[in-house]
Design a protein around this motif. Structure first.
Motif, PDB file in Angstrom:
ATOM      1  N   TYR A  70      -4.355   4.262  -2.856  1.00  0.00           N
ATOM      2  CA  TYR A  70      -3.552   5.740  -2.740  1.00  0.00           C
ATOM      3  C   TYR A  70      -2.498   5.457  -2.036  1.00  0.00           C
ATOM      4  O   TYR A  70      -1.312   6.225  -2.151  1.00  0.00           O
ATOM      5  CB  TYR A  70      -4.670   6.445  -2.245  1.00  0.00           C
ATOM      6  N   ALA A  71      -2.559   4.724  -0.947  1.00  0.00           N
ATOM      7  CA  ALA A  71      -1.217   4.569  -0.104  1.00  0.00           C
ATOM      8  C   ALA A  71       0.185   4.037  -0.612  1.00  0.00           C
ATOM      9  O   ALA A  71       0.789   3.989   0.145  1.00  0.00           O
ATOM     10  CB  ALA A  71      -1.590   4.291   1.359  1.00  0.00           C
ATOM     11  N   LEU A  72      -0.127   3.332  -1.568  1.00  0.00           N
ATOM     12  CA  LEU A  72       0.977   2.530  -2.306  1.00  0.00           C
ATOM     13  C   LEU A  72       2.071   3.644  -2.355  1.00  0.00           C
ATOM     14  O   LEU A  72       1.761   4.624  -2.947  1.00  0.00           O
ATOM     15  CB  LEU A  72       0.564   1.876  -3.468  1.00  0.00           C
ATOM     16  N   PRO A  73       3.231   3.179  -2.292  1.00  0.00           N
ATOM     17  CA  PRO A  73       4.405   4.026  -2.610  1.00  0.00           C
ATOM     18  C   PRO A  73       4.675   4.212  -3.912  1.00  0.00           C
ATOM     19  O   PRO A  73       4.392   3.303  -4.632  1.00  0.00           O
ATOM     20  CB  PRO A  73       5.826   3.523  -1.815  1.00  0.00           C
ATOM     21  N   SER A  74       4.996   5.442  -4.531  1.00  0.00           N
ATOM     22  CA  SER A  74       5.366   5.878  -5.662  1.00  0.00           C
ATOM     23  C   SER A  74       7.074   5.665  -5.917  1.00  0.00           C
ATOM     24  O   SER A  74       7.593   6.424  -5.154  1.00  0.00           O
ATOM     25  CB  SER A  74       4.783   7.218  -6.275  1.00  0.00           C
ATOM     26  N   PRO A  75       7.270   5.062  -7.317  1.00  0.00           N
ATOM     27  CA  PRO A  75       8.667   5.205  -7.222  1.00  0.00           C
ATOM     28  C   PRO A  75       9.249   6.680  -7.412  1.00  0.00           C
ATOM     29  O   PRO A  75      10.380   6.715  -7.605  1.00  0.00           O
ATOM     30  CB  PRO A  75       9.149   4.240  -8.530  1.00  0.00           C
ATOM     31  N   LEU A  76       8.257   7.579  -7.689  1.00  0.00           N
ATOM     32  CA  LEU A  76       8.669   8.977  -7.952  1.00  0.00           C
ATOM     33  C   LEU A  76       8.844   9.628  -6.641  1.00  0.00           C
ATOM     34  O   LEU A  76       9.174  10.887  -6.836  1.00  0.00           O
ATOM     35  CB  LEU A  76       7.622   9.721  -8.850  1.00  0.00           C
ATOM     36  N   GLY A 103       6.666   9.997  -2.556  1.00  0.00           N
ATOM     37  CA  GLY A 103       5.182  10.116  -2.057  1.00  0.00           C
ATOM     38  C   GLY A 103       4.474   8.933  -2.365  1.00  0.00           C
ATOM     39  O   GLY A 103       5.000   7.681  -2.484  1.00  0.00           O
ATOM     40  N   VAL A 104       3.303   9.085  -2.774  1.00  0.00           N
ATOM     41  CA  VAL A 104       2.429   7.759  -2.798  1.00  0.00           C
ATOM     42  C   VAL A 104       1.499   7.968  -4.104  1.00  0.00           C
ATOM     43  O   VAL A 104       1.475   8.927  -4.890  1.00  0.00           O
ATOM     44  CB  VAL A 104       1.243   7.864  -1.731  1.00  0.00           C
ATOM     45  N   MET A 105       1.052   7.076  -4.530  1.00  0.00           N
ATOM     46  CA  MET A 105       0.286   6.764  -5.779  1.00  0.00           C
ATOM     47  C   MET A 105      -1.063   7.746  -5.942  1.00  0.00           C
ATOM     48  O   MET A 105      -1.293   8.002  -7.196  1.00  0.00           O
ATOM     49  CB  MET A 105      -0.176   5.149  -6.021  1.00  0.00           C
ATOM     50  N   LYS A 106      -1.257   8.096  -5.036  1.00  0.00           N
ATOM     51  CA  LYS A 106      -2.607   8.974  -4.935  1.00  0.00           C
ATOM     52  C   LYS A 106      -2.474  10.331  -5.441  1.00  0.00           C
ATOM     53  O   LYS A 106      -3.277  10.776  -6.375  1.00  0.00           O
ATOM     54  CB  LYS A 106      -3.123   9.600  -3.416  1.00  0.00           C
TER      55      LYS A 106
END
Length: 446
Positions: free
Chosen positions: A269-275, A277-280
């Protein structure tokens, strides 16, 4: 030249995946008799997003499908590579790809593409719920027996039934008994890593403005776990998380029950999202039925055929270069070309066609297998050495090096020999294709 009416040939295709369905479509165009035997009652293609480029696009154009695919797809213009703090490692632009090849890479929903191909095949020719139990071969024919006690007889069996092909296992067992199977083909596939993939429900373009763009971008974040995100269409995102490697991944097989996948994803969940925010946010926006967990393995098999049995996709590639499904479809194209050139349905003629198929495809499949392995190391490698090589390749080598590598791969574009060929509209190189003996003979006669 001795010829025969290819309508007398009868082909049984085991497996209704992309390659099997494409082969069926090509046999349909030739007028060859065929049936697809599919174990599942309903085929659910694995994966969520798929990309194609110049390697297979001429074939789809020959079949009159390219325009329809363009309507359900997004053009891909860049591939971005980031580290965990979201610093860009590389931005591999492919804006000049169309000028050099004549085609722009496309990204689309794999199930949509699959359904498009299936829609071109008469429904009565796809027989579902057919679990193959045995394959018995004689001098003049080959017989398939299924678990429901049905039997099917023909001239050729094509194993297009996936990474753990039952047809291949049956064939290899027979060859091993005859002591003619290479030792390497007896070895198991090597597990590269395990990944979880998913496609979100429709997302809010106000929150994710990138959805409003006409093109799409593949974004990969490299760290302890590999993450990639891409836009499928104007409403949905596809994501892919690598969460295990090698023997470690295999040992976690017991944890893959559907009800546990959602729990296991929480650690990402805490992985950063390229978009942003985070992957959560993306994971929770993905319907449970749109999430799947799959092995990503690799192996190059040496034995592609024996007797009246021939195999499609004897090369399981890591997906980093996005060429696995494309190479399986290229197999279908070359095999269909070789069947078109068959003089008769004698075993000797079938063997000659199968040998021609392997000779044409093996060098290119082998090269792509090695390329996929290299790309996986460059984009997914976690060791210090792999990280150093990644920096060298993406930051220090000139763009021209990456461009030349891409164009070399794109130069192999096999086409359907029995349909009008598509001319090369790009400025880049194009490898010559073996001409069809039968078509040359027919052109001389006319």
């Amino acid at each position: 030249m001795e010829t025969t009416d290819t309508k007398e040939l009868s082909v049984m295709i085991v497996g209704a995946g992309l390659a099997g369905v494409l082969l069926a479509l090509l046999l349909e165009r030739q007028g060859i008799s065929y049936s697809i035997l599919e174990r599942a009652q309903m085929v659910k293609p694995l994966g969520s997003v798929m990309s194609i480029s110049a390697n297979i696009m001429p074939v789809l154009e020959q079949l009159g499908l390219l325009e329809e695919i363009e309507r359900i797809s997004k053009p891909c213009e860049t591939i971005g590579l980031y580290d965990i703090p979201m610093n860009k490692i590389a931005d591999m632009g492919i804006l000049d790809y169309k000028r050099m090849t004549g085609y722009q890479p496309l990204v689309f929903s794999r199930p949509q593409f699959y359904e498009l191909l299936v829609s071109r095949i008469p429904s009565h020719k796809i027989l579902r719920g057919k679990r193959v139990l045995s394959i018995e071969e004689t001098e003049d024919s080959i017989m398939i027996s299924c678990a429901d006690k049905s039997q099917y007889q023909g001239d050729i069996v094509v194993g297009a039934d996936g990474a753990y092909s039952g047809v291949r296992q049956s064939l290899y067992k027979r060859m091993e008994h005859e002591d003619i199977l290479p030792q390497s083909d007896m070895e198991s596939m090597k597990v590269g890593y395990v990944c979880t993939v998913g496609t979100t429900k429709p997302m809010d373009p106000e929150k994710y403005p990138f959805l409003q763009n006409k093109a799409t971008t593949f974004s990969q974040v490299v760290g302890r776990d590999l993450l990639s995100v891409s836009k499928v269409d104007s409403k949905h995102y596809s994501w892919h998380i690598k969460d295990g490697k090698g023997e470690e991944a295999a040992s976690r097989n017991s944890e893959w029950a559907p009800e546990t996948v959602e729990t296991s994803l929480k650690e990402f969940y805490a992985l950063p999202s390229p978009l942003g925010g985070v992957m959560k946010d993306l994971i929770q926006a993905t319907p449970r039925e749109s999430i799947s967990k799959v092995f990503l393995e690799e192996k190059m098999f040496e034995t592609w055929h024996h007797g009246r049995v021939v195999l499609i996709a004897c090369h399981k590639m890591l997906p980093a270069a996005g060429q696995g499904a494309v190479n399986a479809m290229e197999d279908a194209v070359i095999l269909a070309n070789c069947l078109y050139d068959m003089r008769a349905t004698r075993l000797s003629d079938i063997t000659e066609a199968f040998q021609d198929y392997r000779e044409q495809r093996y060098p290119h499949a082998k090269a792509q297998f090695e390329s996929s392995r290299l790309v996986a190391k460059l984009t997914c490698g976690q060791s210090m050495m792999e990280s150093f090589i990644r920096q060298v390749v993406f930051k220090w080598l000139p763009d021209s090096f990456q461009r030349q590598s891409s164009l070399k791969t794109a130069s192999y574009r096999p086409q359907i020999s029995f349909l009008p060929l598509i001319e090369n509209r790009g400025e880049g190189p194009l490898l010559p294709q073996k001409s069809s003996r039968r078509r040359q003979h027919e052109e001389v006669e006319h």
